[in-house]
Motif scaffolding. Structure first.
Motif, PDB file in Angstrom:
ATOM      1  N   ILE A  49       0.809  -1.186  -0.115  1.00 15.51           N
ATOM      2  CA  ILE A  49      -0.027  -0.024   0.105  1.00 15.51           C
ATOM      3  C   ILE A  49       0.993   1.405  -0.102  1.00 15.51           C
ATOM      4  N   ASN A  50       2.118   1.494   0.745  1.00 17.81           N
ATOM      5  CA  ASN A  50       2.729   2.488   0.864  1.00 17.81           C
ATOM      6  C   ASN A  50       3.576   2.624  -0.628  1.00 17.81           C
ATOM      7  N   HIS A  51       3.938   1.645  -1.226  1.00 15.16           N
ATOM      8  CA  HIS A  51       4.473   1.738  -2.784  1.00 15.16           C
ATOM      9  C   HIS A  51       3.304   2.472  -3.593  1.00 15.16           C
ATOM     10  N   ILE A  52       2.164   1.988  -3.485  1.00 17.25           N
ATOM     11  CA  ILE A  52       0.977   2.436  -4.328  1.00 17.25           C
ATOM     12  C   ILE A  52       0.787   3.876  -4.092  1.00 17.25           C
ATOM     13  N   VAL A  53       0.669   4.156  -2.765  1.00 18.53           N
ATOM     14  CA  VAL A  53       0.401   5.722  -2.373  1.00 18.53           C
ATOM     15  C   VAL A  53       1.671   6.470  -2.916  1.00 18.53           C
ATOM     16  N   HIS A  54       2.905   5.998  -2.843  1.00 15.92           N
ATOM     17  CA  HIS A  54       4.012   6.763  -3.227  1.00 15.92           C
ATOM     18  C   HIS A  54       4.169   7.069  -4.511  1.00 15.92           C
ATOM     19  N   THR A  55       3.626   6.119  -5.418  1.00 18.36           N
ATOM     20  CA  THR A  55       3.467   6.248  -6.844  1.00 18.36           C
ATOM     21  C   THR A  55       2.515   7.177  -7.056  1.00 18.36           C
ATOM     22  N   PHE A  56       1.202   7.035  -6.550  1.00 20.25           N
ATOM     23  CA  PHE A  56       0.179   8.176  -6.814  1.00 20.25           C
ATOM     24  C   PHE A  56       0.820   9.505  -6.713  1.00 20.25           C
ATOM     25  N   SER A  57       1.467   9.873  -5.315  1.00 18.54           N
ATOM     26  CA  SER A  57       1.913  11.194  -5.083  1.00 18.54           C
ATOM     27  C   SER A  57       2.947  11.390  -5.987  1.00 18.54           C
ATOM     28  N   GLU A  58       4.023  10.708  -6.514  1.00 18.12           N
ATOM     29  CA  GLU A  58       4.811  11.177  -7.132  1.00 18.12           C
ATOM     30  C   GLU A  58       4.415  11.734  -8.406  1.00 18.12           C
ATOM     31  N   LYS A  59       3.299  11.022  -9.226  1.00 18.65           N
ATOM     32  CA  LYS A  59       2.756  11.173 -10.553  1.00 18.65           C
ATOM     33  C   LYS A  59       2.050  12.582 -10.389  1.00 18.65           C
ATOM     34  N   LEU A  60       1.255  12.527  -9.179  1.00 17.73           N
ATOM     35  CA  LEU A  60       0.583  13.880  -9.029  1.00 17.73           C
ATOM     36  C   LEU A  60       1.082  15.180  -8.616  1.00 17.73           C
ATOM     37  N   GLY A  61       2.619  14.805  -7.995  1.00 16.79           N
ATOM     38  CA  GLY A  61       3.344  15.994  -7.505  1.00 16.79           C
ATOM     39  C   GLY A  61       2.745  16.608  -6.305  1.00 16.79           C
ATOM     40  N   ALA A  62       1.886  15.600  -5.496  1.00 18.34           N
ATOM     41  CA  ALA A  62       1.388  15.793  -4.381  1.00 18.34           C
ATOM     42  C   ALA A  62       2.354  15.385  -3.178  1.00 18.34           C
ATOM     43  N   GLN A  63       1.922  15.737  -2.089  1.00 19.04           N
ATOM     44  CA  GLN A  63       2.619  15.053  -0.668  1.00 19.04           C
ATOM     45  C   GLN A  63       1.916  13.665  -0.395  1.00 19.04           C
ATOM     46  N   SER A  64       2.424  12.963   0.285  1.00 21.70           N
ATOM     47  CA  SER A  64       2.074  11.622   0.723  1.00 21.70           C
ATOM     48  C   SER A  64       2.015  11.402   2.228  1.00 21.70           C
ATOM     49  N   GLN A  65       1.430  10.394   2.909  1.00 23.83           N
ATOM     50  CA  GLN A  65       1.675  10.305   4.038  1.00 23.83           C
ATOM     51  C   GLN A  65       1.529   8.688   4.183  1.00 23.83           C
ATOM     52  N   LEU A  66       2.519   8.063   4.488  1.00 30.21           N
ATOM     53  CA  LEU A  66       2.486   6.638   4.701  1.00 30.21           C
ATOM     54  C   LEU A  66       2.205   6.117   5.749  1.00 30.21           C
ATOM     55  N   LEU A  67       1.915   4.876   5.841  1.00 30.02           N
ATOM     56  CA  LEU A  67       1.511   4.202   7.178  1.00 30.02           C
ATOM     57  C   LEU A  67       2.070   2.951   7.258  1.00 30.02           C
ATOM     58  N   HIS A  68       2.726   2.935   8.440  1.00 29.83           N
ATOM     59  CA  HIS A  68       3.636   1.800   8.987  1.00 29.83           C
ATOM     60  C   HIS A  68       3.163   0.916  10.232  1.00 29.83           C
ATOM     61  N   LEU A  69       1.971   0.219   9.746  1.00 32.85           N
ATOM     62  CA  LEU A  69       1.158  -0.325  10.513  1.00 32.85           C
ATOM     63  C   LEU A  69       0.739  -1.765   9.915  1.00 32.85           C
ATOM     64  N   PRO A  70       0.217  -2.852  10.709  1.00 33.74           N
ATOM     65  CA  PRO A  70      -0.125  -3.927   9.895  1.00 33.74           C
ATOM     66  C   PRO A  70      -1.645  -3.855   9.739  1.00 33.74           C
ATOM     67  N   PHE A  71      -1.608  -4.500   8.736  1.00 37.78           N
ATOM     68  CA  PHE A  71      -3.439  -4.392   8.275  1.00 37.78           C
ATOM     69  C   PHE A  71      -4.226  -5.349   9.364  1.00 37.78           C
ATOM     70  N   ILE A  72      -3.667  -6.471   9.642  1.00 42.11           N
ATOM     71  CA  ILE A  72      -4.700  -7.083  10.649  1.00 42.11           C
ATOM     72  C   ILE A  72      -3.833  -7.425  11.847  1.00 42.11           C
ATOM     73  N   THR A  73      -4.275  -7.355  12.937  1.00 42.36           N
ATOM     74  CA  THR A  73      -3.513  -7.632  14.163  1.00 42.36           C
ATOM     75  C   THR A  73      -3.852  -9.024  14.541  1.00 42.36           C
ATOM     76  N   SER A  74      -3.356  -9.610  15.520  1.00 43.64           N
ATOM     77  CA  SER A  74      -3.288 -11.006  16.188  1.00 43.64           C
ATOM     78  C   SER A  74      -4.688 -11.000  16.891  1.00 43.64           C
ATOM     79  N   THR A  75      -4.671  -9.847  17.821  1.00 48.15           N
ATOM     80  CA  THR A  75      -6.041  -9.872  18.494  1.00 48.15           C
ATOM     81  C   THR A  75      -6.791  -8.590  18.528  1.00 48.15           C
TER      82      THR A  75
END
Length: 227
Positions: A49-75
């Motif tokens: 997801i972070n790669h996809i967001v970065h690609t969009f922001s690069e193409k759009l000349g926009a800012q991006s905010q990445l997220l370094h958290l898991p999609f699903i947690t154990s509990t």
């Protein structure tokens, strides 16, 4: 006009390809944000997801905010703990004020990469089948009538919440294929889609399905009124 805008992006093959093919722009006041956490189990390019967001922001000349958290947690307790953290609160604040959502629609839940890569356990597939789930949008599962189906996984996912999704100013779904017709219909009826970008064949099938359904409903009401 380069006015400020916050754009939420989903993951998947469609979003990956869309990001690679959009034309370059200069939208320095725009911000692109992910709509879910990531997963080391589904780490291929279509689900980074972070790669996809970065690609969009690069193409759009926009800012991006990445997220370094898991999609699903154990509990669910782990999810609650993460929800109290600064990184989650920062992205959730963005999810509360989205001008635009761009994502795809998933169909045939049992074949979803979430289950293929064992990000989500197989026990949920059985529950989805019993409750007639036809697909999902941003991991919010729906039946054909537009009812959102919850089976408990929602308490473990780091993902845009349904109320946040529904209040986004404009929700765009990019999806095509006969296999996605029921999922698209369900997501539209659930209020998850404002704009659909698809192909002529898929649109024609959606129209055919909904017209047939409306006709059968009219017949049923007519018969009931004469009895």
């Amino acid at each position: 006009v380069n006015t400020s805008m916050t754009i939420g992006i989903g993951w998947g093959r469609t979003m990956y390809e869309l990001g690679n093919h959009i034309s370059p722009h200069n939208r320095s006041l725009w911000k692109v944000v992910p709509l879910s956490g990531g997963s080391s189990q589904a780490s291929g390019k279509y689900f980074n997801i972070n790669h996809i967001v970065h690609t969009f922001s690069e193409k759009l000349g926009a800012q991006s905010q990445l997220l370094h958290l898991p999609f699903i947690t154990s509990t669910s307790a782990t999810k609650r703990s993460i929800s109290k953290g600064e990184e989650f609160n920062r992205i959730s604040e963005e999810w509360d004020h989205l001008d635009l959502v761009i994502c795809s629609v998933g169909a045939d839940v049992s074949c979803s990469p979430l289950f293929q890569y064992k990000v989500v356990g197989p026990e949920y597939v059985t529950s989805f089948k019993k409750r007639n789930v036809v697909g999902d949008m941003l991991s919010h599962f729906v039946d054909r009538a537009g009812h959102v189906i919850e089976v408990g996984i929602e308490n473990k996912t780091v993902n845009i919440a349904l109320p946040q999704l529904l209040k986004a100013t404009t929700k765009v779904a990019v999806a095509s294929g006969i296999d996605k017709v029921d999922a698209i219909i369900g997501a539209v009826r659930a209020g998850m889609i404002d704009v659909l970008i698809s192909d002529e064949i898929t649109i024609a099938e959606i129209r055919l399905h909904t017209e047939q359904e409306a006709s059968e409903s009219d017949k049923g009401r007519s018969q009931a009124s004469t009895e």
